[in-house]
Design an enzyme around this catalytic site. Structure first.
Site, PDB file in Angstrom:
ATOM      1  N   LYS A 152       0.833  -1.201   0.000  1.00 38.97           N
ATOM      2  CA  LYS A 152       0.000   0.000   0.000  1.00 38.97           C
ATOM      3  C   LYS A 152       0.866   1.249   0.000  1.00 38.97           C
ATOM      4  O   LYS A 152       0.551   2.248  -0.656  1.00 38.97           O
ATOM      5  CB  LYS A 152      -0.921   0.001   1.225  1.00 38.97           C
ATOM      6  N   HIS A 290      -1.133 -26.710 -36.340  1.00 43.07           N
ATOM      7  CA  HIS A 290      -2.255 -25.802 -36.086  1.00 43.07           C
ATOM      8  C   HIS A 290      -3.265 -26.416 -35.123  1.00 43.07           C
ATOM      9  O   HIS A 290      -4.478 -26.364 -35.340  1.00 43.07           O
ATOM     10  CB  HIS A 290      -2.927 -25.392 -37.398  1.00 43.07           C
TER      11      HIS A 290
END
Length: 535
Positions: A152, A290
């Site tokens: 933070k 493919h």
């Protein structure tokens, strides 16, 4: 509840933040000695806990115990160590604000510019089969609190949660400090780290895992780390990267032994090849182009070198399409198989292992990518696919280990029960169908594909394509269809080509029409009652 609002005018710009004080508390101590040496050389004060402090002291470095900072001893068997304002004020103070700086001075608390924390090995403890009591003790509390606090406050603090980031921190020490961009990136990694950790804990409490025996989780968080940026995606104008999923055991975890860097399409095809080859129990090879097979085969029954035999038989299915293919073998690649590949252009070969002599042959093909699967490789239990705005989750389509026993219950709807040899071929073709994009038709002889029809928008075209690719080999082969035949025209194409045994799921409203065509031709036909679409 929202945090306090600050006037941006009060902030002081902080890009490069020098590292003067570091908090170190790690479970994974890989590289810690080297990091400690760099910190000490740079004059950084090190505050540490437990085993981390002991390792650094053993290396001869000065370390301040966290208890000296908190004024409170580690207690409750280490459950309480860092949960104290003396630590967290030093993590959360936003030194762009003069008021925060003033409050720290009044409290006598020094800030941290670097926090090195990784969490208790919760996942590893669960996977070890430890008792629930031992698992609970590996739920980190103080660690995530420090990580989140530091992340933070990335404007002021660099948070490091992995040894992979140590080299960059060591470099920053020599360059005067960490940059804002670097701290922001580290913060993003930190929040991903704690998110994955919390997911693992929540799934353990809920009794949920991504396995075939568990309920589908109400909430799904998938944690992955970028392994490498790829040259491009499916096409040259697309960016791409490969990420490894935490807990994964697949193609992303394979070790590349040689060759050019893997491409996006290489990874897709290699994964498809594994899907095809590892469905087979016997030594098997699949060749992919493919994302579709152009050949799948198991070894001939009398083969002296089974995996080399499987490769030759798979290659014979469609030698033209095999040019530039991706190959997967489900056994160690032998010298003989490597020699078979000597004059065949191949993009990738992936296998569990390789004989040293085979690797020597592959060295002559410098561009060939050689991938060795991780020792714990296994097929995934669940499939995840992204769709726009979300994702789909399903059980992986797998065959039972006792597929031969299951096949005995297939429904014979036409013809006579075939010979054992023909039944073996039907089972092989049925399994091979799962690796072919729908609509899928597979023709096979002697447990090797001879013709494959894939990816067509109607099933009769897939039948024609499979027969055309098989040529004269279609006669006497067996055929498998991944889903039912909606009309008799598809089976008729197969029958006219000389195919005498067909296996399909059944379930069409025109099943009787299809069965009648098979009976009229004297063809054996089985219904499995289960389809294998692959989109």
């Amino acid at each position: 509840m929202a945090g306090p609002s600050h006037d941006p005018a009060l902030y002081r710009d902080r890009d490069i933040v020098p590292i003067r004080r570091a908090l170190v508390s790690v479970s994974d101590k890989t590289g810690l000695r080297e990091l400690g040496e760099a910190l000490v050389a740079a004059g950084v004060e090190i505050v540490s806990t437990g085993g981390s402090a002991a390792l650094l002291r053993d290396a001869g470095f000065d370390v301040t115990d966290v208890s000296a900072v908190t004024g409170f001893p580690e207690s409750l068997d280490g459950r309480v160590k860092t949960l104290h304002p003396g630590v967290h004020a030093g993590l959360l103070a936003d030194l762009r604000l003069e008021d925060h700086e003033r409050q720290l001075a009044e409290l006598g608390i020094a800030p941290f510019e670097l926090v090195v924390v990784n969490l208790y090995p919760f996942v590893e403890t669960v996977e070890s089969g430890a008792s629930p009591a031992d698992v609970v003790e590996q739920i980190d509390i103080g660690g995530p609190a420090m990580v989140r606090a530091s992340a933070k406050n990335f404007a002021n603090v660099a948070i490091v949660v992995s040894p992979e980031s140590y080299p960059a921190i060591i470099t920053a020490l020599g360059e005067g400090g960490t940059s804002l961009a670097q701290r922001r990136d580290l913060a993003a990694r930190a929040f991903a780290h704690t998110a994955g950790y919390d997911r693992a804990v929540s799934l353990w409490f809920a009794g949920e895992t991504l396995s075939a025996n568990a309920a589908l989780p109400q909430h799904l968080t998938i944690r992955a780390e970028r392994l490498a940026e790829l040259r491009y995606g499916e096409n040259a104008h697309q960016r791409a990267a490969i990420y490894t999923r935490v807990g994964g055991h697949g193609i992303a975890q394979a070790t590349q032994l040689q060759g050019k860097p893997m491409s996006y399409n290489n990874y897709v095809d290699a994964d498809a090849a594994l899907r095809a080859a590892f469905d087979m129990v016997k030594p098997a090879v699949a060749i992919i182009k493919h994302a579709n097979p152009c050949g799948i085969a198991v070894a001939a029954s009398n083969a002296l070198d089974p995996i080399a035999s499987a490769h030759l038989r798979a290659h014979e299915c469609d030698p033209v399409s095999a040019f530039g293919g991706v190959i997967a073998a489900n056994r160690t690649v032998t010298l003989k198989m490597a020699e078979n590949l000597r004059d065949i252009f191949t993009e990738v070969i992936v296998a569990p292992d390789f004989e040293p002599e085979a690797l020597e042959v592959f060295k002559l093909k410098r561009n060939l990518r050689v991938l060795q699967l991780p020792a714990d490789w296994r097929q995934e239990q669940m499939d995840v696919r992204l769709v726009s705005g979300g994702l789909l989750l399903q059980d992986a389509d797998r065959f039972p280990d006792d597929i031969e026993s299951v096949a005995k219950d297939w429904q014979l709807v036409s013809g006579e029960r075939p010979s054992d040899e023909a039944m073996t071929n039907l089972i092989f073709a049925w399994k091979a169908c799962r690796a072919v994009k729908s609509n899928a038709i597979v023709l096979a002889k002697a447990s090797a594909t001879v013709g494959i029809g894939m990816g067509q928008v109607n099933r009769v075209d897939s039948c024609r394509l499979a027969v055309e690719r098989a040529g004269d080999r279609a006669a006497g082969s067996v055929a498998a269809s991944d889903a039912f035949f909606p009309f008799a025209d598809g089976p008729q194409v197969l029958i006219d080509a000389g195919i005498r045994e067909i296996v399909q799921p059944g379930g069409s409203v025109r099943d009787e029409e299809v069965i009648d065509a098979a009976r009229a031709a004297g063809v054996t036909m089985f219904f499995t009652g289960e389809r294998h679409f692959f989109h």
